[in-house]
Structure formats: structure tokens, C-alpha cells
Design a protein around this motif. Structure first.
Motif, mmCIF file in Angstrom:
data_model
loop_
_atom_site.group_PDB
_atom_site.id
_atom_site.type_symbol
_atom_site.label_atom_id
_atom_site.label_comp_id
_atom_site.label_asym_id
_atom_site.label_seq_id
_atom_site.Cartn_x
_atom_site.Cartn_y
_atom_site.Cartn_z
ATOM 1 N N UNK A 169 53.849 -47.007 -39.634
ATOM 2 C CA UNK A 169 52.829 -46.906 -38.553
ATOM 3 C C UNK A 169 53.506 -46.971 -37.160
ATOM 4 N N UNK A 170 53.856 -46.038 -36.451
ATOM 5 C CA UNK A 170 54.615 -45.686 -35.292
ATOM 6 C C UNK A 170 54.109 -46.724 -34.103
ATOM 7 N N UNK A 171 52.795 -47.159 -34.140
ATOM 8 C CA UNK A 171 52.115 -47.913 -33.104
ATOM 9 C C UNK A 171 52.271 -49.272 -33.443
ATOM 10 N N UNK A 172 53.187 -50.217 -33.352
ATOM 11 C CA UNK A 172 53.153 -51.538 -33.580
ATOM 12 C C UNK A 172 52.766 -52.337 -32.348
ATOM 13 N N UNK A 173 52.109 -53.419 -32.659
ATOM 14 C CA UNK A 173 51.307 -54.109 -31.688
ATOM 15 C C UNK A 173 51.058 -55.597 -31.893
ATOM 16 N N UNK A 174 50.625 -56.315 -30.956
ATOM 17 C CA UNK A 174 50.205 -57.696 -30.869
ATOM 18 C C UNK A 174 48.634 -57.676 -30.163
ATOM 19 N N UNK A 175 47.678 -57.842 -30.589
ATOM 20 C CA UNK A 175 46.503 -57.656 -29.865
ATOM 21 C C UNK A 175 45.693 -59.074 -29.857
ATOM 22 N N UNK A 176 45.085 -59.340 -28.950
ATOM 23 C CA UNK A 176 44.373 -60.601 -29.001
ATOM 24 C C UNK A 176 42.986 -60.398 -28.401
ATOM 25 N N UNK A 177 42.071 -60.808 -28.694
ATOM 26 C CA UNK A 177 40.442 -60.562 -28.367
ATOM 27 C C UNK A 177 40.092 -61.725 -28.077
ATOM 28 N N UNK A 178 39.124 -61.866 -27.044
ATOM 29 C CA UNK A 178 38.179 -63.298 -26.993
ATOM 30 C C UNK A 178 36.976 -62.814 -26.322
ATOM 31 N N UNK A 234 34.849 -64.099 -22.814
ATOM 32 C CA UNK A 234 34.836 -64.683 -21.634
ATOM 33 C C UNK A 234 33.912 -65.705 -21.388
ATOM 34 N N UNK A 235 33.653 -66.410 -20.342
ATOM 35 C CA UNK A 235 32.671 -67.316 -20.162
ATOM 36 C C UNK A 235 31.115 -66.682 -19.808
ATOM 37 N N UNK A 236 31.292 -65.421 -19.688
ATOM 38 C CA UNK A 236 29.970 -64.525 -19.804
ATOM 39 C C UNK A 236 29.471 -63.894 -20.904
ATOM 40 N N UNK A 237 30.315 -64.149 -21.925
ATOM 41 C CA UNK A 237 30.079 -63.559 -23.388
ATOM 42 C C UNK A 237 30.536 -62.100 -23.603
ATOM 43 N N UNK A 238 31.521 -61.757 -22.536
ATOM 44 C CA UNK A 238 31.841 -60.423 -22.795
ATOM 45 C C UNK A 238 33.124 -60.406 -23.328
ATOM 46 N N UNK A 239 33.459 -59.238 -23.902
ATOM 47 C CA UNK A 239 34.755 -58.989 -24.513
ATOM 48 C C UNK A 239 36.059 -58.708 -23.692
ATOM 49 N N UNK A 240 37.308 -59.377 -23.994
ATOM 50 C CA UNK A 240 38.215 -59.085 -23.111
ATOM 51 C C UNK A 240 39.624 -58.957 -24.419
ATOM 52 N N UNK A 241 40.492 -58.149 -24.102
ATOM 53 C CA UNK A 241 41.526 -57.818 -24.986
ATOM 54 C C UNK A 241 42.673 -57.513 -24.266
ATOM 55 N N UNK A 242 43.923 -58.127 -24.907
ATOM 56 C CA UNK A 242 45.246 -57.746 -24.168
ATOM 57 C C UNK A 242 46.127 -57.434 -25.466
ATOM 58 N N UNK A 243 46.788 -56.276 -25.355
ATOM 59 C CA UNK A 243 47.350 -55.706 -26.431
ATOM 60 C C UNK A 243 48.876 -55.414 -25.985
ATOM 61 N N UNK A 244 49.906 -55.930 -26.583
ATOM 62 C CA UNK A 244 51.337 -55.795 -26.357
ATOM 63 C C UNK A 244 51.802 -54.851 -27.249
ATOM 64 N N UNK A 245 52.530 -53.778 -27.033
ATOM 65 C CA UNK A 245 52.825 -52.830 -28.203
ATOM 66 C C UNK A 245 54.474 -52.544 -27.897
ATOM 67 N N UNK A 246 55.198 -52.100 -28.966
ATOM 68 C CA UNK A 246 56.400 -51.910 -28.921
ATOM 69 C C UNK A 246 56.545 -50.648 -28.325
ATOM 70 N N UNK A 247 57.721 -50.488 -27.485
ATOM 71 C CA UNK A 247 58.481 -49.151 -26.877
ATOM 72 C C UNK A 247 59.677 -49.212 -27.122
ATOM 73 N N UNK A 248 60.495 -48.344 -26.543
ATOM 74 C CA UNK A 248 61.904 -48.112 -26.781
ATOM 75 C C UNK A 248 62.548 -49.202 -26.191
#
Length: 144
Positions: free
Chosen positions: A50-59, A61-75
Motif C-alpha cells: 500500500x503506497x499510501x501509508x497513514x495514521x488517521x484519527x477520527x472523532x 466534536x461537541x456538536x456531534x459532527x465528524x472531524x478527522x486528522x490524517x498524517x501520511x508518509x511522504x519522502x
């Protein structure tokens, strides 16, 4: 609580970690050695599973809406940071109006790992203001 996915370049499917607290989320991220992963890909001589490797965190928020932060590998030990959240946007041609985009995204590529860690820490604190102020759409090769 957070839902986390970690995708290795050497596996086909990401590992999922549901119901993580702040400490577990930070520990999972700190266990990733981005530069070493890139070196292992280079040393193998093969295309990674899988050439796209990552760490993804979802939650939610206080309004019940989805937020996501994704940190992925580069060179060369650099990473990409993506932040997706609901955000109001001005839309329209002649008559502008505010419209909620539930999946508004900002992507910053080619950043140093310490910057990505500060973004993750801000996400864990719920500090959306820090992320809004410091993450800008930027392509790899530009300095931060």
C-alpha cells in the motif's frame, strides 16, 4: 474517544483501534517511525503493498459532527497532514450565501514530523483554532 486507523506500507488493510483515549492515540502515533518506513520501502526494491501509508484519527466534536486528522508518509521523513471537518463556505456566483460543507478539507504535504505532532496534539486537545490557523493547503516542496 477516538477511532484510529494505521496503514502500514507492508500490509493491504489498515489496523483499526476503536475507542482510544488521548494517551493511546498519542502512543500509537509515536510508535510510527516515518523515515524508517520510507527506508524500508526503498531497501525492499519492490512496490509496497500500500503506497499510501497513514495514521488517521477520527472523532465527533461537541456538536456531534465528524472531524478527522490524517498524517501520511511522504519522502525523506517528511509527512503530509490532512484535516477534514465541517465548515461554512461562501458559495454562489451572483448571490453568495453561506453553506455548510460537512467534509471541508485542508491538506499540507512535505512538512516536518515535529509540526505534524503539534497538529495531532492540538487535535487531541480539541484546539480547532490552532489547526485552522496553522494548516493551509500547500503542496510538497514549499517551506512552512
Amino acid at each position: 474517544m477516538y477511532e484510529i486507523k494505521v496503514q502500514s506500507p507492508f500490509t493491504r488493510h489498515p489496523d483499526a483501534y476503536p475507542d482510544c483515549n488521548n494517551e493511546k492515540a498519542l502512543a500509537l502515533y509515536q510508535a510510527i517511525d516515518w523515515e524508517e518506513l520510507y527506508s524500508q520501502i526503498e531497501a525492499s526494491g519492490d512496490s509496497p503493498e500500500n503506497p499510501f501509508y497513514f495514521y488517521e484519527i477520527n472523532r465527533r466534536n461537541n456538536l456531534g459532527e465528524n472531524e478527522m486528522l490524517c498524517i501520511s508518509g511522504c519522502l525523506y521523513g517528511r509527512v503530509g497532514v490532512g484535516y477534514m471537518r465541517p465548515k461554512m463556505e461562501r458559495k454562489g456566483f451572483f448571490k453568495k450565501k453561506d453553506v455548510l460543507n460537512p467534509r471541508f478539507a485542508t491538506q499540507m504535504d512535505g512538512v516536518e514530523s515535529p509540526f505534524a505532532l503539534t497538529c495531532l496534539q492540538a487535535f487531541l486537545r480539541g484546539d480547532a483554532a490552532y489547526l485552522e490557523e496553522n494548516l493551509i493547503n500547500q503542496e510538497e516542496g514549499f517551506s512552512q
